[in-house]
Design a protein around this motif. Structure first.
Motif, short mmCIF file in Angstrom:
data_model
loop_
_atom_site.label_atom_id
_atom_site.label_comp_id
_atom_site.label_asym_id
_atom_site.label_seq_id
_atom_site.Cartn_x
_atom_site.Cartn_y
_atom_site.Cartn_z
N TRP A 205 2.56 5.86 1.24
CA TRP A 205 2.88 5.84 -0.39
C TRP A 205 1.71 7.16 -0.71
N ASP A 206 2.52 7.33 -1.90
CA ASP A 206 1.22 7.68 -3.11
C ASP A 206 0.32 7.09 -4.17
N LYS A 207 -1.17 7.10 -3.84
CA LYS A 207 -1.49 5.59 -4.48
C LYS A 207 -1.81 6.45 -5.91
N ALA A 208 -2.56 8.10 -5.85
CA ALA A 208 -3.33 8.66 -7.03
C ALA A 208 -2.59 10.55 -7.85
N ALA A 209 -2.99 10.30 -8.03
CA ALA A 209 -3.29 11.42 -8.84
C ALA A 209 -4.03 12.19 -10.12
N THR A 210 -4.61 13.45 -10.02
CA THR A 210 -4.95 14.14 -11.07
C THR A 210 -4.59 15.34 -11.42
N LEU B 64 -3.10 16.41 10.50
CA LEU B 64 -2.32 15.19 10.68
C LEU B 64 -2.97 14.10 12.07
N ASP B 65 -3.63 15.02 13.03
CA ASP B 65 -4.26 14.13 14.27
C ASP B 65 -5.43 13.44 12.69
N ASP B 66 -5.83 14.31 12.10
CA ASP B 66 -7.25 12.77 11.28
C ASP B 66 -6.82 12.17 10.43
N THR C 54 -6.13 6.17 10.81
CA THR C 54 -5.30 4.97 10.89
C THR C 54 -4.68 4.13 12.27
N ALA C 55 -5.08 4.16 13.26
CA ALA C 55 -5.24 3.82 14.82
C ALA C 55 -5.61 2.35 15.29
N THR C 56 -6.50 1.73 14.59
CA THR C 56 -6.73 0.23 14.46
C THR C 56 -6.36 -0.64 12.62
N GLY C 57 -4.89 0.01 12.38
CA GLY C 57 -4.62 -0.88 11.82
C GLY C 57 -5.01 -0.73 10.19
N GLU C 58 -6.24 0.15 9.78
CA GLU C 58 -6.67 -0.21 8.79
C GLU C 58 -5.65 1.43 8.04
N LYS C 59 -6.16 1.01 6.53
CA LYS C 59 -5.46 2.08 5.90
C LYS C 59 -6.47 2.54 5.29
N TYR C 60 -6.08 4.26 5.28
CA TYR C 60 -6.43 4.88 4.77
C TYR C 60 -6.08 5.94 4.27
N LEU C 61 -7.02 6.64 2.60
CA LEU C 61 -6.38 7.08 0.99
C LEU C 61 -6.91 8.85 1.85
N PRO C 62 -5.59 10.00 2.61
CA PRO C 62 -6.16 11.45 2.58
C PRO C 62 -6.47 11.62 1.32
N VAL D 13 -1.73 5.46 3.46
CA VAL D 13 -0.74 5.39 4.97
C VAL D 13 -2.04 4.90 6.13
N ARG D 14 -1.11 3.99 6.46
CA ARG D 14 -1.58 2.36 7.78
C ARG D 14 0.24 2.43 8.30
N LEU D 15 -0.54 1.70 9.10
CA LEU D 15 0.42 1.48 10.36
C LEU D 15 1.25 0.45 9.95
N LYS D 16 3.02 0.06 10.19
CA LYS D 16 3.59 -0.62 10.48
C LYS D 16 3.10 -1.91 10.91
#
Length: 161
Positions: free
Chosen positions: A87-92, A114-116, A121-129, A152-155
């Motif tokens: 999802w888009d979270k924020a933008a400026t 993509l690897d990052d 997110t491998a453990t199921g946590e959210k990530y905000l790139p 970004v997060r795993l479903k």
């Protein structure tokens, strides 16, 4: 019908065609010039016309933002696959110089990014790139800089597996 079109023209080419006919993009004068087959490179442009010119004769700020808005999310969704929520979270947007003519932007992502995302997110946590894209005019002058933050997060079914 959509599957036939995708097979016939390719997903990236079909998306480019659809986006170029999308009414908000038509109305703002945004044109998607290129989407690579692997969805890692996108090039967009926008001319200056009566429909996207503000009171002082330059590009509307909202039009400048809209020309780059959906692409990082789409690129990431296509590269990560269906196991991820994106999802888009924020933008400026930082307006640097007035856009007095055609403007251009190139958005790209690479394998390291993509690897990052997958690692974070491998453990199921959210990530905000976060990403940044620059919008330039025809002479190469920086017109605006857009910073995007995605969620970004795993479903859930994948996280539980």
């Amino acid at each position: 019908m959509r599957d036939w079109l995708t097979r016939r023209f390719g997903k990236a080419r079909l998306l480019r065609w659809v986006l170029n006919l999308y009414p908000p993009y038509l109305g703002a004068g945004v044109r998607v010039r290129h989407i690579s087959a692997d969805f890692r490179d996108v090039q967009v442009c926008m001319g200056l016309g009566w429909y996207n010119r503000n009171y002082v004769g330059t590009q509307f700020g909202g039009s400048l933002y809209s020309m780059v808005d959906p692409f990082f999310m789409l690129m990431l969704m296509e590269n990560l696959g269906p196991d991820y929520i994106v999802w888009d979270k924020a933008a400026t947007i930082d307006f640097i110089a007035p856009g007095r003519g055609p403007v251009f932007a190139r958005l790209s992502i690479d394998q390291a990014l993509l690897d990052d995302v997958r690692q974070q997110t491998a453990t199921g946590e959210k990530y905000l790139p976060q990403w940044q894209v620059e919008i330039h005019d025809g002479s190469g002058t920086l017109v605006a800089r857009v910073d995007k933050t995605l969620y970004v997060r795993l479903k859930p079914p994948v996280r539980q597996a």
